[in-house]
Motif scaffolding. Structure first.
Motif, mmCIF file in Angstrom:
data_model
loop_
_atom_site.group_PDB
_atom_site.id
_atom_site.type_symbol
_atom_site.label_atom_id
_atom_site.label_comp_id
_atom_site.label_asym_id
_atom_site.label_seq_id
_atom_site.Cartn_x
_atom_site.Cartn_y
_atom_site.Cartn_z
ATOM 1 N N PRO A 142 -6.971 -2.704 1.477
ATOM 2 C CA PRO A 142 -6.849 -1.413 2.150
ATOM 3 C C PRO A 142 -8.004 -0.503 1.769
ATOM 4 O O PRO A 142 -8.597 -0.642 0.698
ATOM 5 C CB PRO A 142 -5.509 -0.871 1.630
ATOM 6 N N LYS A 170 0.803 -1.218 0.000
ATOM 7 C CA LYS A 170 0.000 0.000 0.000
ATOM 8 C C LYS A 170 0.838 1.271 0.000
ATOM 9 O O LYS A 170 0.319 2.368 -0.237
ATOM 10 C CB LYS A 170 -0.950 0.010 1.196
ATOM 11 N N SER A 221 -6.548 5.012 2.613
ATOM 12 C CA SER A 221 -5.179 4.598 2.899
ATOM 13 C C SER A 221 -4.376 4.301 1.642
ATOM 14 O O SER A 221 -3.143 4.228 1.697
ATOM 15 C CB SER A 221 -5.179 3.366 3.808
ATOM 16 N N SER A 222 -5.041 4.116 0.502
ATOM 17 C CA SER A 222 -4.336 3.761 -0.734
ATOM 18 C C SER A 222 -4.429 4.827 -1.815
ATOM 19 O O SER A 222 -3.831 4.676 -2.879
ATOM 20 C CB SER A 222 -4.882 2.437 -1.288
#
Length: 222
Positions: free
Chosen positions: A122, A14, A126-127
């Motif tokens: 994810p 990620k 968050s990505s």
């Protein structure tokens, strides 16, 4: 155990860092020595290692794994790699691409493995940095001034390859329309015009659009 036929999958985590998946386990780079790369298991306290030469596996280390395989996590990484590739190759909004892939996976949740894969994915928040950075590798930076705007080549065409740039005068009044848009405009009984300031790029004052009804649908034509 050296075996050039060992199959590994190269993926990104990620944070955008390269990892490889082999036999249900995931490795990250430990160090590089010339053509050789040495990898370690991503589980911090696992001593397992792997080595590659020119991206071809040459063998495992002598230390055993101290945890079970995690095929669901590998599948989640493969899905994120697919999302990243789509963000590079397609022009759709990145949140929509992410949601399409996740929704498709969730609609097929029929066993514990699929559910575990969903849980390993994810979140978009968050990505999103990774996904937007991937798209930026294929698109130019946003211009900071009107003078920085350089419309040529593919940026003057639609995604289908039709000529789209209608006007670009010296004062940077820029108009977009295809030939079929202009035909529909000429054949329309009534035109609907709308000027907006809120969604306009900061380098410009206003976006002005001309619409017409075609059948039962309203379309922006210029």
């Amino acid at each position: 155990m050296a075996n050039a036929q060992i199959q590994v999958t190269f993926l990104r985590n990620k944070f955008g860092r390269q990892t490889i998946a082999y036999n249900g386990y995931i490795y990250c780079v430990k160090n590089n020595r010339g053509e050789r790369t040495y990898w370690r298991c991503t589980i911090p306290d696992c001593p397992a290692t792997l080595s590659t030469r020119n991206n071809i596996p040459t063998g495992n280390g002598c230390y055993p794994y101290n945890h079970p395989q995690d095929h669901a996590k590998i599948t989640a990484l493969e899905i994120m790699e697919n999302i990243r590739t789509r963000c590079v190759e397609e022009g759709k909004p990145i949140p929509r691409i992410y949601e399409e892939m996740v929704t498709k996976l969730r609609t097929h949740v029929s066993n514990n493995d699929t559910l575990s894969t969903v849980q390993h994915l994810p979140t978009f928040q968050s990505s999103k940095t990774l996904l937007y950075n991937a798209r930026r590798t294929q698109t130019p930076q946003l211009p900071k001034t009107i003078q920085d705007i350089n419309l040529e080549g593919m940026w003057t065409e639609t995604t289908a390859g039709e000529e789209f740039l209608l006007l670009d005068d010296g004062d940077r009044i820029i108009a977009f329309a295809t030939s079929s848009d202009l035909i529909n405009l000429c054949n329309a009984d009534t035109l609907f015009c709308d000027g907006t300031f809120y969604t306009c790029m900061t380098q410009f004052h206003q976006i002005y659009t001309i619409h017409a009804q075609i059948g039962n649908q309203m379309y922006p034509l210029v």
